[in-house]
Structures are given as C-alpha cells and as structure tokens.
Write a protein that holds these residues in place. Sequence first.
Motif, PDB file in Angstrom:
ATOM      1  N   PRO A   1       1.224 -12.601 -15.765  1.00 45.74           N
ATOM      2  CA  PRO A   1       1.763 -12.898 -14.427  1.00 45.74           C
ATOM      3  C   PRO A   1       1.482 -11.740 -13.477  1.00 45.74           C
ATOM      4  CG  PRO A   1       3.528 -12.386 -15.980  1.00 45.74           C
ATOM      5  CD  PRO A   1       2.281 -12.555 -16.785  1.00 45.74           C
ATOM      6  N   THR A   2       1.011 -12.089 -12.291  1.00 46.23           N
ATOM      7  CA  THR A   2       0.482 -11.094 -11.363  1.00 46.23           C
ATOM      8  C   THR A   2       1.168 -11.214 -10.013  1.00 46.23           C
ATOM      9  OG1 THR A   2      -1.654 -11.121 -12.494  1.00 46.23           O
ATOM     10  CG2 THR A   2      -1.625 -10.293 -10.229  1.00 46.23           C
ATOM     11  N   VAL A   3       1.630 -10.090  -9.496  1.00 45.43           N
ATOM     12  CA  VAL A   3       2.256 -10.051  -8.176  1.00 45.43           C
ATOM     13  C   VAL A   3       1.335  -9.301  -7.224  1.00 45.43           C
ATOM     14  CG1 VAL A   3       4.646 -10.252  -8.939  1.00 45.43           C
ATOM     15  CG2 VAL A   3       3.563  -7.996  -8.891  1.00 45.43           C
ATOM     16  N   ALA A   4       1.431  -9.656  -5.964  1.00 43.60           N
ATOM     17  CA  ALA A   4       0.600  -9.026  -4.934  1.00 43.60           C
ATOM     18  C   ALA A   4       1.486  -8.449  -3.843  1.00 43.60           C
ATOM     19  CB  ALA A   4      -0.375 -10.037  -4.342  1.00 43.60           C
ATOM     20  N   VAL A   5       1.047  -7.346  -3.283  1.00 39.05           N
ATOM     21  CA  VAL A   5       1.678  -6.777  -2.098  1.00 39.05           C
ATOM     22  C   VAL A   5       0.563  -6.497  -1.092  1.00 39.05           C
ATOM     23  CG1 VAL A   5       2.950  -4.837  -1.116  1.00 39.05           C
ATOM     24  CG2 VAL A   5       3.620  -5.767  -3.346  1.00 39.05           C
ATOM     25  N   THR A   6       0.696  -7.103   0.065  1.00 39.33           N
ATOM     26  CA  THR A   6      -0.301  -6.931   1.120  1.00 39.33           C
ATOM     27  C   THR A   6       0.226  -5.971   2.172  1.00 39.33           C
ATOM     28  OG1 THR A   6      -1.210  -9.148   0.801  1.00 39.33           O
ATOM     29  CG2 THR A   6      -1.600  -8.115   2.936  1.00 39.33           C
ATOM     30  N   ALA A   7      -0.637  -5.073   2.592  1.00 37.63           N
ATOM     31  CA  ALA A   7      -0.301  -4.155   3.681  1.00 37.63           C
ATOM     32  C   ALA A   7      -1.349  -4.277   4.774  1.00 37.63           C
ATOM     33  CB  ALA A   7      -0.224  -2.718   3.168  1.00 37.63           C
ATOM     34  N   TYR A   8      -0.947  -3.922   5.983  1.00 37.99           N
ATOM     35  CA  TYR A   8      -1.852  -3.918   7.123  1.00 37.99           C
ATOM     36  C   TYR A   8      -2.077  -2.470   7.554  1.00 37.99           C
ATOM     37  CZ  TYR A   8      -1.245  -8.965   7.414  1.00 37.99           C
ATOM     38  OH  TYR A   8      -1.240 -10.305   7.130  1.00 37.99           O
ATOM     39  N   TYR A   9      -3.345  -2.174   7.862  1.00 39.99           N
ATOM     40  CA  TYR A   9      -3.753  -0.827   8.247  1.00 39.99           C
ATOM     41  C   TYR A   9      -4.305  -0.846   9.673  1.00 39.99           C
ATOM     42  CZ  TYR A   9      -3.153   0.529   3.374  1.00 39.99           C
ATOM     43  OH  TYR A   9      -2.623   0.802   2.137  1.00 39.99           O
ATOM     44  N   ASP A  10      -4.372   0.322  10.281  1.00 36.98           N
ATOM     45  CA  ASP A  10      -4.853   0.401  11.660  1.00 36.98           C
ATOM     46  C   ASP A  10      -6.323   0.005  11.761  1.00 36.98           C
ATOM     47  OD1 ASP A  10      -2.418   1.191  12.720  1.00 36.98           O
ATOM     48  OD2 ASP A  10      -2.839   3.331  12.442  1.00 36.98           O
ATOM     49  N   GLU A  11      -7.102   0.350  10.729  1.00 35.22           N
ATOM     50  CA  GLU A  11      -8.533   0.080  10.791  1.00 35.22           C
ATOM     51  C   GLU A  11      -8.865  -1.176   9.966  1.00 35.22           C
ATOM     52  OE1 GLU A  11      -7.640   2.646   7.268  1.00 35.22           O
ATOM     53  OE2 GLU A  11      -7.108   2.680   9.403  1.00 35.22           O
ATOM     54  N   PRO A  12      -9.919  -1.909  10.359  1.00 34.66           N
ATOM     55  CA  PRO A  12     -10.352  -3.055   9.546  1.00 34.66           C
ATOM     56  C   PRO A  12     -10.686  -2.614   8.126  1.00 34.66           C
ATOM     57  CG  PRO A  12     -11.427  -3.093  11.693  1.00 34.66           C
ATOM     58  CD  PRO A  12     -10.724  -1.764  11.584  1.00 34.66           C
ATOM     59  N   GLN A  13     -10.372  -3.482   7.174  1.00 35.66           N
ATOM     60  CA  GLN A  13     -10.502  -3.112   5.769  1.00 35.66           C
ATOM     61  C   GLN A  13     -11.828  -3.547   5.130  1.00 35.66           C
ATOM     62  OE1 GLN A  13      -8.149  -1.067   3.959  1.00 35.66           O
ATOM     63  NE2 GLN A  13      -8.022  -0.757   6.172  1.00 35.66           N
ATOM     64  N   ASN A  14     -12.619  -4.317   5.855  1.00 34.97           N
ATOM     65  CA  ASN A  14     -13.949  -4.678   5.347  1.00 34.97           C
ATOM     66  C   ASN A  14     -13.858  -5.230   3.925  1.00 34.97           C
ATOM     67  OD1 ASN A  14     -16.719  -4.932   5.589  1.00 34.97           O
ATOM     68  ND2 ASN A  14     -17.158  -2.869   4.825  1.00 34.97           N
ATOM     69  N   TRP A  15     -12.899  -6.116   3.720  1.00 34.82           N
ATOM     70  CA  TRP A  15     -12.705  -6.611   2.350  1.00 34.82           C
ATOM     71  C   TRP A  15     -13.575  -7.809   2.024  1.00 34.82           C
ATOM     72  CZ3 TRP A  15      -8.007 -10.068   1.059  1.00 34.82           C
ATOM     73  CH2 TRP A  15      -7.481 -10.681   2.182  1.00 34.82           C
ATOM     74  N   MET A  16     -14.462  -8.213   2.937  1.00 41.08           N
ATOM     75  CA  MET A  16     -15.519  -9.171   2.599  1.00 41.08           C
ATOM     76  C   MET A  16     -16.831  -8.425   2.370  1.00 41.08           C
ATOM     77  SD  MET A  16     -14.423 -12.074   2.003  1.00 41.08           S
ATOM     78  CE  MET A  16     -16.009 -12.821   1.730  1.00 41.08           C
TER      79      MET A  16
END
Length: 679
Positions: free
Chosen positions: A451-466
Amino acid sequence: MGKAPPPAPDPVAALAASDLFSDAQRATLRVLCDTFIPALESPAGDEDQAEFWGRAASDLAVAEGLEVALLGAGLTGEQTAGLRSLLDQLAANGMAAEAPREARERIVLGFSDAGPDALAGITTLRALGNTLFYAAPDPATGRNPNWETMGFPGPLGQAPSDREPPLRVRRVSGSDEIVEADVCVVGSGAGGGVIAAELAAAGKSVVVLEAGDYLDDADFDGLELSAYQRMYLNGGPFPTAEGQVSIVAGRGVGGGTVVNWTNCLRTSDHVRSEWAAEHGLSDLAESSYDEHLDAVFERLRVNEDCSDLNGPHQRLLEGCERLGYDFRRIARNADRDRYTAETAAYMGFGDSSGSKLSSAKTWLVDAQAGGAEIFAGAAVARILTEDGRASGVQAGWLDPELAQAGDGATSELTVRAPVIVVAAGAISSPALLLRSGIGGPAVGEHLRLHPTVAVTAYYDEPQNWMWGPPQSALSHQFADTGGGYGFLLESAQATTGLFAGAVPWRSGADHKRRMREWEHAAPLIALVRERGEGRVEIDPAGNPVIHYPIADELDREHLKLGVEQLVRIHDAAGAREIVGSGMRAPDWRRGDDLEAFIAALNSLEIVPREYVMFSAHQMGTCRMGRDPATSVANPWGELHSTPGVWIGDASGFPTASGTNPMATIMALARRTAHAIAAG
C-alpha cells in the motif's frame, strides 16, 4: 507495423441506447459535474487564462463521457442502483442548475459525510469526472484544451511505423482450435516471459497464452486514457471491494513490464532469509539465487546511465541530503542507445522509443526464438486435469481490438499440455485456480499490495516532471524500521487524469487552482512493506474480487510515518505548499507550523475513500511454502494439490517483497523454470 488505437464504442450510440440513468438523473449528473468543475472568473493576475478558468465540465461533455465510461465498467446491479439512488437524493436535496455554486458544494460535502455508500458514489463520480476533464483529448486535435494552461506538453507522437515489432503473435482465427505442447504458460509478463524463454531453451515446446493485446513502439500514442483502455487490467485504476486501495496492473503481451517504471531492485537479504527460514525456499539464502538475479540483470541490461533526475527527484535528493537521509539512484532496464529523457516520462503509457527492455523485448523474444508460440487475446477460463494431474487449459479466444469495441465472436482455444504455468498476476492467477477448483484452502489468501501513500507539494519553480523516468532514484532510509518492515521513498509518473482524480477536492475553485499549478507539483510516495494481508475471491461469474482492509496496526503506523516523512522531505526541499491527502486533511503553506500540520495529518483515520492509497504491486495469493494449509505451491512453485501445475508470478511470493518486485519475480521464475526442466 503499428496499429491505430482500437475503435471505441460510438459514444452517441452508446448514450442513445443507455438505460443506466433516467433523463432526470442525467440532468442531475450534469449539474454535479459542473459543481466539481465549475466555470469561474479568472483570479487577479491570471486574466490571460480566462478560457481555462471559465471552462466547466459541461463544456467538454464530461457527464456524457462519464456515463459512457460507467457503461463499460461492468457495474454490478447493486452499484448501479446505488448511483441512481445517489443522483435522486442529490436532486431532492437541491442539486439543481439554479442553485448557487456554494450551496451545491455544501451538498457535495454533506453527502460525503453522510456515510460510506454516499462517499463511495461521490468519490467515483468526482474522480472519474475530473479524470475525463483533464485527460480526454479533443478528437479533432488529439489534445485536451486544458493542457497548455497547466503546462502539460501532451503526447510526443508515435514512433515510426516502419520499425518492425520483435514478436509475431497468433490472433484468433475465427474457429475453435486445439493445440498441443509440452508446456502452457498462462500470462506473458515478468514471470511468464522468463519461464517461457528458459523452457524453450531447454528444448520444450511452449505455448504462451495472453488475455491482452500485443502492442509495440509504434502503437503507443502517449495518451493516458488510451493506455488505460488498452494496457491495464480493468481499463485502468480500480478500487478494492472496500474502496481502501486503488489498484493498477498491466495487461497485454509483456504484462506489467510494458507499463511499469523499470525500477530494478534485488531481493533484500532480510526477505531472502525470511522466505528461506519460514517458508522453505531454502536456496534463497544461498549463492545459487544470486545467479538467478545476476542472469536477470544481465538479460535486462540493467544500468544507472538512464536514470536522469527530474524535478520531483531533485526535490527528493535535496530533502534527503538536508535531513541526512539515504538517497540512491535507481538501476533500470533501459537500452542506452534508444533512451531519451523526453520519451521516458511517458513510459507508463508505453515507451515509444523502444528503450524499455520489457519482457516483450527480451524474454519473449528469446522464447519465440526457441520455438514458443504466443497467442494474444486468449483468456484462460480453467485448467484441465486428468487423474488429479494437469492436462491442459481451456481459453476464450477473441481479437483484443474488437473486444474493446464491444464486437467480435469468441472462439474456444484448448491447449493440451502436461505442464501448466500460472503466471497471470496475483489478481488473475488465484481467480483461475478458484474457477478450476484446484490449489487448496490458501488460494487467494495472503494478498499483499505494498500500500502506497502520496504527498504532493507545490514549488515556486516548474518541476519539469514530464521529463525523465518516473522513477530514477529512491531512499531506503525507512526500509526497515524493525522486523524487516518499513517503506521506501520514491516518486511517480506525471499524469493529468489520475492526478486530477487523486487531488483532494474541497471546492471547485480550490481544485481548479491546484490543476492550474500542475507543472509546479511534485508528488512523492511511500511504498510500504506490509505485515497485514487481504484476499482475492471470485464472484458468481468467476471474476476476481479484491478485499484488502488496512487492519494491521504496524501497517497503519508505517502509512502515517510515511506521510510524515514525505512532508518533512518536501519542507526540507523548499516547498511553498504541501497538500494533505483526503477531503478532511489540512494543507500547509510556508510559514505555517509544520509540527502542527503533521500532527493533524496523523490524527486522520485510515478510512476507505478518504485516506487515499494505491497499489501497483500485487503479491502472495498463490504463495509458495511447505504447508499445504497455508500455501498453494511447494517451495519450487508446483501446486501441493495438483502435480503439473506451477506458479510463475508474484502470486507465489510468500510475503511482500518490500521492493519493486519485477527483478524478484523474474529471478524466482527462472528458478522455477529450472525446476520444471529438471523434471
């Protein structure tokens, strides 16, 4: 040659013929979807994105798409009645177009608090509606109109169609067939591919049956919803019976290895010792098992050269360094010559570059070179026995593309073979044994899910996660907090649809703001090696039903500790906002009291559909062991009850592996194949 995506049922025709909802219920559903995703005024400073803010669910026909999706979801009569009742009750309580948006939002939140059935219905409609709004492409352009504002680049385009697929598969001929072989392998993923290759090399005649389709580089269009439809079990993420965990599992030639994130981790020493001492897999404590792992890593050409760090991984690195935590690169099964960081980001939808060295690029190629035949669209209904021994299988054989379009006739495929290897995955493998009436009392028991939990955070700069692989690094800091149990800290693939469905919904404006800032998001996950377990059973039609309550106290502690540590890593990495998971969870912004935020998160109950978890790893439902009362197969994989039937996938794991399981599946499968060949 590449194939176009399969024809989908005509949505207009499907709606015209649908009796899922009444006209009044459809009207309520449209209002509900526009409550989830309303038309809004642009906030100050973002006026140039007025179209995004002003776009409502009804502008993209989300309610209609949602009904079509539900028509194909195989809802039970009880589930259908529940959704109809929910829509009727929403209407009776004021869910109408003329009601102010704030009043409609209060109705949604009130129903979510009304009880588990109402919450289940609201969650289903909200998650699916948001997924469609942010992921479904416009048929005319191939792009979703929200993507540009969010910063999602969209699919990169398909690979050249002149690249020859490495496999030749048999497709339905239109008539019933009987095939004879030494070995029939049911399933073509991490385990089935290895066993087919090893036994073909040993001179056995091998037939591989795969329920899904065969897709190769030129078939991967980079679209999330298309990938779910064509390459995932049940058409994409689906919940356990209790709604506690969302399940994702691959389906097709190559199985989960075609859509997984290529994380190659060796079986841990603790798990090897545990399985050897407590379950009878004694050679796992010896160097002979290392030889199996080494052979797997060599065939997959595992390396760290293709493990670029995108934004979320950079944040994981920074947070771990500042906290003094373990951090390490992931070794991946990737072809260095074909790898590009741009295409790697889409690998959960199929890797169009051809870099991913899945079973379909490696073991199944070896198997076919050794004379194995691979049948696509062959769903095995039951295993045949004679005098208590394996004698073959019966399968329904259907063109997978026509099946997805709701068309085509099923032929019967019978394979006569004295050895049957069950490698259909830890959900489908126990269902097959249960339909066949073999395997003993432990079939379907001892399900583990990581079982997996996620925590998302937002940063000032784009995260380029694609950009870059979905998983290229991880932390083992909490892999063993005592007794061999704990969790890994990792990242996950960027999506728009799944992300939209998982982001907590507190109001239409709040959710849309979070989607507007999509490119600034960095989700991190904690993957738990659990002590507790669930089970797989079958419904009256023989389909698997997954039960997985989170009842073990240690597992609950680790899930909450995992959330806490993800929060601390995001804080250390400089996040400006951290999103609590669930409708009742608080959020944190830079300057808020971090310890109070963590305490508030830890106070939340682990309740189905409120405490969001997912699983990409299913294990243990046909486990190996000494005792026929508590295991399905002996320590080498052959059923206690039925000679000639062997287990060749993660369902054979005695307990959870505690690591991304692909390499362990393959090493155990190679071990089992050698036992079969030794005869």
